[in-house]
Each structure stands twice: as C-alpha cells, then as structure tokens.
Scaffold this motif. Structure first.
Motif, PDB file in Angstrom:
ATOM      1  N   ARG A 155      88.113  94.070  -8.216  1.00 51.93           N
ATOM      2  CA  ARG A 155      86.726  94.192  -7.743  1.00 51.93           C
ATOM      3  C   ARG A 155      86.337  95.631  -7.381  1.00 51.93           C
ATOM      4  N   GLN A 161      82.960  96.897  -8.598  1.00 48.55           N
ATOM      5  CA  GLN A 161      81.869  96.241  -7.864  1.00 48.55           C
ATOM      6  C   GLN A 161      81.731  96.835  -6.451  1.00 48.55           C
ATOM      7  N   LEU A 162      82.869  97.095  -5.795  1.00 48.36           N
ATOM      8  CA  LEU A 162      82.843  97.643  -4.430  1.00 48.36           C
ATOM      9  C   LEU A 162      82.252  99.059  -4.417  1.00 48.36           C
ATOM     10  N   HIS A 221      80.041 100.074  -6.682  1.00 46.66           N
ATOM     11  CA  HIS A 221      78.617  99.817  -6.967  1.00 46.66           C
ATOM     12  C   HIS A 221      77.879  99.373  -5.706  1.00 46.66           C
ATOM     13  N   ASP A 222      78.557  98.561  -4.872  1.00 45.24           N
ATOM     14  CA  ASP A 222      77.925  98.062  -3.643  1.00 45.24           C
ATOM     15  C   ASP A 222      77.939  99.084  -2.495  1.00 45.24           C
TER      16      ASP A 222
END
Length: 457
Positions: A149, A152-153, A155-156
C-alpha cells in the motif's frame, strides 16, 4: 510424479529472522519430494555451517550454496544500511549468475525461485531466465499489505516519495489490522540516511514487483490476521511454519544452541519460568541491561535469559555481571543462544519477554505463551499492537521519560501478565486456532498443499 523432482531455489534475505522461516519451508518442500538449493550470502553460509558443527547431515536434502553479499571489505554486517545497499545493488546479479551456472553445470534446471518478499529485487532476473517465482513473506500479512500500500499512502499524503512522514498520529489500513505510526514503519532505521533510503527502496520494491510472483504466501494464519487477509485476499497464509513436528530439524540458526537449558527446564515446575529473548539484532545499553537483569531477579521466579555476546553496547561491568550471575545461580539460567522453538513448547515456560519479531511472535502464539512486548525496530511495533490490542495475549512495557524500562516496571508487568487469567485463556484459544490451521484440512494446510501442487505441476 514422472521425471526428476522439480528443482527449487530458495532465497532468504540475509538475516536470522528471514533465514529461519525459509529454512523451515525448505525442509517441508524436501519432505514433499522437491530438490532444494538454499541460497545465502557467504558470511551467513559460514555461520549456518559453524552452528551445525558436526551435524552437516541434518540439512537432509537441502543443498546450501552462497553468493557474495555485496559488502566491501571491512563493512559491518550489523550496519543495516550497508547490508541493504549490498542486497539491492549487487545480489540480483549474483543470483542471476548462480541460476545460469547451475544450468550450465548439467544440474537440473532451476524451475522455481521461492524468494523472500524482501528479495523482490531478484524477481525480474529470475523471470528473465524463464524461472517461475513464488514470494514468501516471513513477516506478518499486515507488514506485507503495508508495503503493497506504499504508493497509496504516498498519494494520501502520509509520506513523501522518499518515505519520510508528512502526517502525525496513527492510521489503520483496515479494521482488525494494527494501527500504524508513520514514524514506526519498517524502513525507519537508525543510522546514515543512505541506509534509510535503501530500506525504503526495498519496501517500495515489494509493491512494484509482487505481480511478477505467481503466488504470494505468508508465514501467518487466517484467524490471526483476518483484516489483512480480507484486504488482500491474494495473500495465502501457510503458517505458523515449522520444520517438523518433533522440532528436531535445524532451522538455520546463526549461533550454536545451548541445549542444556532444556534439561534445566525439565527440573522446573510447570508454568513457572519466564523466558527472555530479544532475537538476533536488538542491542541494550548497559543501564537498560542492568534494569532488566535486576527486574528478573526481583520477580523471584525462575528465568531463562538469552544473552548474545553482542547483546549490550559495551561498558557493562564484568564484575557486576559476574556478581549478578552468582546471586541468581539457583534460580536463573543465562545462555548465549538456545533452541527457542523447543523452549517455547516446554510446559515449564509461563511467559515470554520478547522483541516481538514475527518468528518469535508466531512461536509464542502456536504454544499459547503470553508475551511481554519490548519491540526494538521495524515491524516489531505492529506485532506488539497485534499481541496487546488485537489478540490481547500480552502486555507492553512502559519506558520512563529517559527511555529506560525500570526494574520495577519489569517486575510489575511480569506479575500482571502471569496473574491474568483472561490473557492466558485468549492465548490458549489463539494457540488452538493456529494448530487447527496447520493440521490436515486446516486453511494453512490446504494452502501449502496448493503451493506444492503448483511447484510440481
């Protein structure tokens, strides 16, 4: 099965906590008729052979070969940054060479690379040579899911693209998974910036190349990590792994085991002994070492304590330690390394004071032993969260303002843990679930069978 047995090359990351599960897996593959070449770095091959002493036959069908580790002469193997840089930069080339040489020598062609997920940097070279890839995560499914992930982390907004935290507080990837702090990720290692960068690159690499593996397995079991397995249903739990039911096969220890502690345990009352071991990497400063020692003494309970020769950072007074050993001679036993799986399976053991490495955590779980958690680095903080908050089979230690865990705290936590019937009961239930999963018909048992079928098809 017609023809020669398939030839499998097994590749662990060069550290004790990775070699052990991959060695366990290798024994199981040999039991199923496969030919196994176990690849380690040169210094680790030497450690393994020295630890086996005269019992080289114990490897029983596993062929041990080595590749250089990519470190320069004089580089310390305790410098994680240098080790990681060597693995990333040079080991894939050495593995490629080894696969080519094996084939050129008329050996059976290597059909599969069964590689530690942390060695994802070698997946592509294997595929380029027509070798199929299976990935084995020797840590928790939560740890693997977190690596997967990372994009994604980033991106977040939790991390920048170098893995440095951008947000504080904790985050949770899924219900039932350990809450994580951005400052406690697996790549947050002490030391030079290059080391941290290499650690992040390694974790990020897993996210980028896992799809090169035809199967992704994990040394865990479904009931222990339902949240992580629901989030990533493609990860197959095959744990808790062990080499054989009798705990007789060698599991790739780096130091000779002092088996005299088993006789000592035989002489202790059932459920009386505090077992203390911090794995192969943890280091205590002399003050913390003394507080732990005196805390164990204060409990008045029998204890078995593994003190590696390099466990303390120097400066511990030999006179003090000799005096301590004299005082506890009747009640405590101190060894430099021990057969931990046999120790944790021993009925005399009441609880385990642990750094919470995943192997130790799973060995504690499958024997129903409650744990006092004292994590040091990497995934050990997430494992502590599993033990203390999700499974509720242990307690964590509280550090003082100066970062030291006092002897009073050691004594208090051990008394609370050994007196807590709820913890003992939950540890037993988790043990039963673990054993059921690896017994015939259990989920890990069936997954392992599926894996062997894939290797032999």
């Amino acid at each position: 099965m017609a023809g020669a047995a398939p030839h499998v090359m097994v590749l662990p990351f060069p550290a004790q906590g990775h070699v052990t599960p991959l060695m366990e897996l290798s024994h199981r593959l040999v039991d199923h008729g496969l030919r196994v070449t176990f690849v380690c770095t040169e210094p680790i091959r030497k450690l393994l052979l020295d630890a086996l002493a005269d019992d080289k036959k114990a490897l029983d069908g596993i062929r041990l070969v080595s590749v250089p580790d990519g470190l320069a002469d004089g580089d310390s193997h305790r410098d994680l940054g240098k080790v990681l840089a060597g693995v990333l930069g040079r080991v894939p080339g050495y593995v490629e060479e080894l696969i080519r040489e094996t084939e050129a020598s008329g050996e059976n062609k290597v059909q599969w690379l069964v590689a530690d997920a942390t060695m994802a940097c070698c997946f592509q070279v294997a595929r380029n040579l027509g070798v199929r890839v299976a990935s084995v995560c020797p840590s928790s499914a939560a740890c693997l899911v977190t690596s997967l992930r990372i994009p994604q982390l980033i991106h977040d907004g939790f991390f920048d693209d170098k893995g440095f935290p951008k947000r504080h507080g904790t985050f949770e990837l899924a219900p039932g998974m350990p809450p994580l702090r951005p400052t406690q990720m697996t790549w947050n290692i002490d030391g030079a910036l290059e080391g941290r960068r290499a650690a992040f690159e390694l974790a990020f690499g897993i996210a980028q190349v896992t799809d090169l593996a035809e199967i992704v397995m994990c040394k865990s079991f479904h009931e222990a990590e339902t949240g992580a397995f629901e989030l990533c249903p493609d990860i197959m739990p095959i744990g808790p792994l062990f080499a054989d039911q009798e705990l007789r096969k060698p599991v790739g220890q780096f130091w000779p085991e002092d088996a005299s502690c088993l006789e000592w345990l035989d002489a202790q009352p059932e459920g009386s002994v505090v077992y203390v071991a911090f794995g192969s990497f943890t280091i205590f400063d002399p003050r913390q070492f003394r507080e732990l020692a005196e805390g164990l003494e204060l409990t008045g309970r029998p204890f078995l304590w593994v003190v590696r020769p390099d466990f303390t950072s120097g400066g511990l007074s030999k006179a003090w330690f000799d005096e301590f050993q004299k005082r506890v001679a009747g009640i405590g036993m101190i060894v430099s390394w021990c057969p931990q799986q046999q120790v944790l399976a021993h009925p005399a053991v009441a609880c385990f004071v642990s750094h919470c490495g995943w192997n130790s955590t799973m060995e504690g779980v499958r024997n129903g032993v409650p744990i006092v958690c004292w994590p040091y680095f990497s995934d050990q903080f997430a494992n502590q969260n599993y033990i203390c908050d999700i499974w509720r089979t242990g307690l964590d230690v509280t550090h003082g303002d100066d970062g030291v865990v006092t002897k009073e705290e050691v004594k208090a936590k051990l008394e609370r843990l050994t007196g807590d019937k709820g913890i003992a009961e939950r540890a037993r239930m988790l043990r039963d679930a673990a054993r059921k999963s690896v017994n015939e018909g259990g989920s890990s048992y069936e997954n392992f069978k599926r894996f062997v079928d894939l290797l032999t098809e």
